[in-house]
Write an enzyme that holds these catalytic residues in place. Structure first.
Site, PDB file in Angstrom:
ATOM      1  N   TYR A   1      -6.634  15.679  -8.600  1.00 17.52           N
ATOM      2  CA  TYR A   1      -5.625  15.020  -9.427  1.00 17.52           C
ATOM      3  C   TYR A   1      -4.542  15.978  -9.901  1.00 17.52           C
ATOM      4  O   TYR A   1      -3.347  15.726  -9.716  1.00 17.52           O
ATOM      5  CB  TYR A   1      -6.279  14.334 -10.632  1.00 17.52           C
ATOM      6  CG  TYR A   1      -5.295  13.516 -11.437  1.00 17.52           C
ATOM      7  CD1 TYR A   1      -4.755  12.349 -10.907  1.00 17.52           C
ATOM      8  CD2 TYR A   1      -4.893  13.913 -12.713  1.00 17.52           C
ATOM      9  CE1 TYR A   1      -3.841  11.589 -11.620  1.00 17.52           C
ATOM     10  CE2 TYR A   1      -3.976  13.159 -13.442  1.00 17.52           C
ATOM     11  CZ  TYR A   1      -3.457  12.005 -12.894  1.00 17.52           C
ATOM     12  OH  TYR A   1      -2.539  11.263 -13.603  1.00 17.52           O
TER      13      TYR A   1
ATOM     14  N   LYS B   1      -0.652  15.877  -8.627  1.00 13.91           N
ATOM     15  CA  LYS B   1       0.400  15.541  -9.580  1.00 13.91           C
ATOM     16  C   LYS B   1       1.404  16.680  -9.711  1.00 13.91           C
ATOM     17  O   LYS B   1       2.597  16.448  -9.952  1.00 13.91           O
ATOM     18  CB  LYS B   1      -0.193  15.190 -10.939  1.00 13.91           C
ATOM     19  CG  LYS B   1      -1.039  13.931 -10.954  1.00 13.91           C
ATOM     20  CD  LYS B   1      -0.287  12.704 -10.479  1.00 13.91           C
ATOM     21  CE  LYS B   1       0.604  12.102 -11.538  1.00 13.91           C
ATOM     22  NZ  LYS B   1       1.182  10.798 -11.106  1.00 13.91           N
TER      23      LYS B   1
ATOM     24  N   ASN C   1       4.480   3.999 -10.251  1.00 12.95           N
ATOM     25  CA  ASN C   1       3.364   4.149 -11.180  1.00 12.95           C
ATOM     26  C   ASN C   1       2.019   4.302 -10.483  1.00 12.95           C
ATOM     27  O   ASN C   1       1.053   4.759 -11.100  1.00 12.95           O
ATOM     28  CB  ASN C   1       3.319   2.940 -12.128  1.00 12.95           C
ATOM     29  CG  ASN C   1       2.086   2.957 -13.009  1.00 12.95           C
ATOM     30  OD1 ASN C   1       1.907   3.843 -13.827  1.00 12.95           O
ATOM     31  ND2 ASN C   1       1.206   1.976 -12.825  1.00 12.95           N
TER      32      ASN C   1
ATOM     33  N   VAL D   1      -3.762   7.104 -21.874  1.00 15.75           N
ATOM     34  CA  VAL D   1      -3.956   5.658 -21.894  1.00 15.75           C
ATOM     35  C   VAL D   1      -5.319   5.303 -21.304  1.00 15.75           C
ATOM     36  O   VAL D   1      -5.743   5.876 -20.294  1.00 15.75           O
ATOM     37  CB  VAL D   1      -2.844   4.960 -21.091  1.00 15.75           C
ATOM     38  CG1 VAL D   1      -3.048   3.443 -21.079  1.00 15.75           C
ATOM     39  CG2 VAL D   1      -1.475   5.324 -21.663  1.00 15.75           C
TER      40      VAL D   1
ATOM     41  N   ASP E   1       0.872  -1.172   0.000  1.00 20.31           N
ATOM     42  CA  ASP E   1       0.000   0.000   0.000  1.00 20.31           C
ATOM     43  C   ASP E   1       0.909   1.223   0.000  1.00 20.31           C
ATOM     44  O   ASP E   1       1.573   1.521   0.989  1.00 20.31           O
ATOM     45  CB  ASP E   1      -0.886  -0.013   1.247  1.00 20.31           C
ATOM     46  CG  ASP E   1      -1.771   1.225   1.352  1.00 20.31           C
ATOM     47  OD1 ASP E   1      -1.712   2.105   0.460  1.00 20.31           O
ATOM     48  OD2 ASP E   1      -2.531   1.318   2.337  1.00 20.31           O
TER      49      ASP E   1
END
Length: 305
Positions: A193, A197, A122, A226, A94
């Protein structure tokens, strides 16, 4: 996408790729032996693509980590099909837990006698996109911070010592980043997000400044658009735009970390797996001399005295 706050980012090269091209084909790259890689978030999609790319390039050992063991077993099977002799360790982890990441690092150290060449972080989290702060769920916001930012910190804290201690190692710490870190407006500009980031990106720049002189390379890689499970769950309406291969990022990571000069000059920068690398490398001096592809604050010209 200029009106999203990304003006200029797509003019760095004239040619973009949606899948691995011959210049970054990992099967044409011969990694030195031994070569050990740890991929955190390797159970599916981009992370699985990173793992199989290093297998194609001849990595001798892989540590595959994620919260989902079942997905890791599938990734491991795919890697063994490519490279039957690769040694693989599967570890449940985790990324938001300090104890869990520390245990992963210790397992890595024990399994491969302290050797570690590359770490690829990732693991990522977005959650449903809400464009207004007042509509954003606090738990979703906190989860994004914990996975994207704090998780990268925990990996850096626990794995950088192993990377630095590896004699003749690649000493590469890679974060799967996102051009979304630069987005300030538009249909996917959500606070949880994009801001998390951006924090991750700034953290990677700090890592570069702190450890570059010790030989560490820190690289932030945009994987492309993706159709990952996270992307589809977060913004299903953008499905038609998610056209890049999950293998693209892995191929780029192998290319970037397999060459010492390359990993050194790109360290501390945000780069895109979509960029044509032959074209991009021709701008190396410009990027280095201008200290480009890093976060900046735009300020006005000095007042004349």
């Amino acid at each position: 996408m200029a009106n999203w706050g990304l003006a200029g980012i797509n003019t760095i090269v004239t040619k973009l790729h949606a899948s691995p091209n011959p210049a970054i084909d990992p099967s044409k790259i011969q990694l030195p032996k031994p070569f050990i890689v740890c991929i955190v978030g390797a159970s599916r999609g981009i992370g699985a693509g990173v793992a199989t790319s290093y297998a194609k390039a001849g990595a001798t050992g892989l540590i595959l980590a994620s919260r989902r063991i079942s997905g890791l077993e599938e990734t491991a099977a795919a890697c063994r099909e490519i490279s039957p002799n690769v040694e693989i360790e599967i570890v449940a982890c985790d990324i938001t837990s300090s104890d869990s990441v520390a245990a992963l690092a210790e397992k890595t150290k024990q399994r491969f006698d302290g050797r570690l060449d590359v770490v690829v972080v990732n693991s990522g989290f977005s959650g449903p996109i809400k464009l207004k702060i007042t509509e954003t769920d606090p738990e979703t916001f906190q989860n994004a911070i914990n996975v994207n930012y704090v998780g990268t910190f925990l990996c850096a804290k626990n794995f950088i010592p192993l990377l630095l201690a590896t004699t003749n190692g690649a000493k590469s710490f890679v974060a799967v980043s996102s051009m979304a870190a630069l987005i300030i407006r538009g249909p996917i500009s959500n606070a949880q997000y994009t801001v998390s980031k951006a924090a991750q990106l700034r953290l990677m720049e700090c890592i570069h400044e702190q450890y570059y002189e010790e030989g560490l390379s820190s690289l932030s890689v945009h994987p492309g658009a993706v159709a990952s499970e996270m992307a589809l769950e977060s913004a299903p309406e953008f499905k038609d735009f998610l056209t890049d291969s999950a293998a693209l990022c892995g191929a780029f990571c192998v290319w970037a970390t397999s060459d010492e000069e390359r990993r050194r000059w790109m360290s501390g920068r945000l780069v895109s797996a979509k960029w044509d690398v032959e074209e991009f490398e021709k701008r190396k001096e410009e990027m280095v001399e201008g200290d480009l592809l890093k976060l900046r604050l735009a300020v006005p010209d000095a007042v004349a005295k």
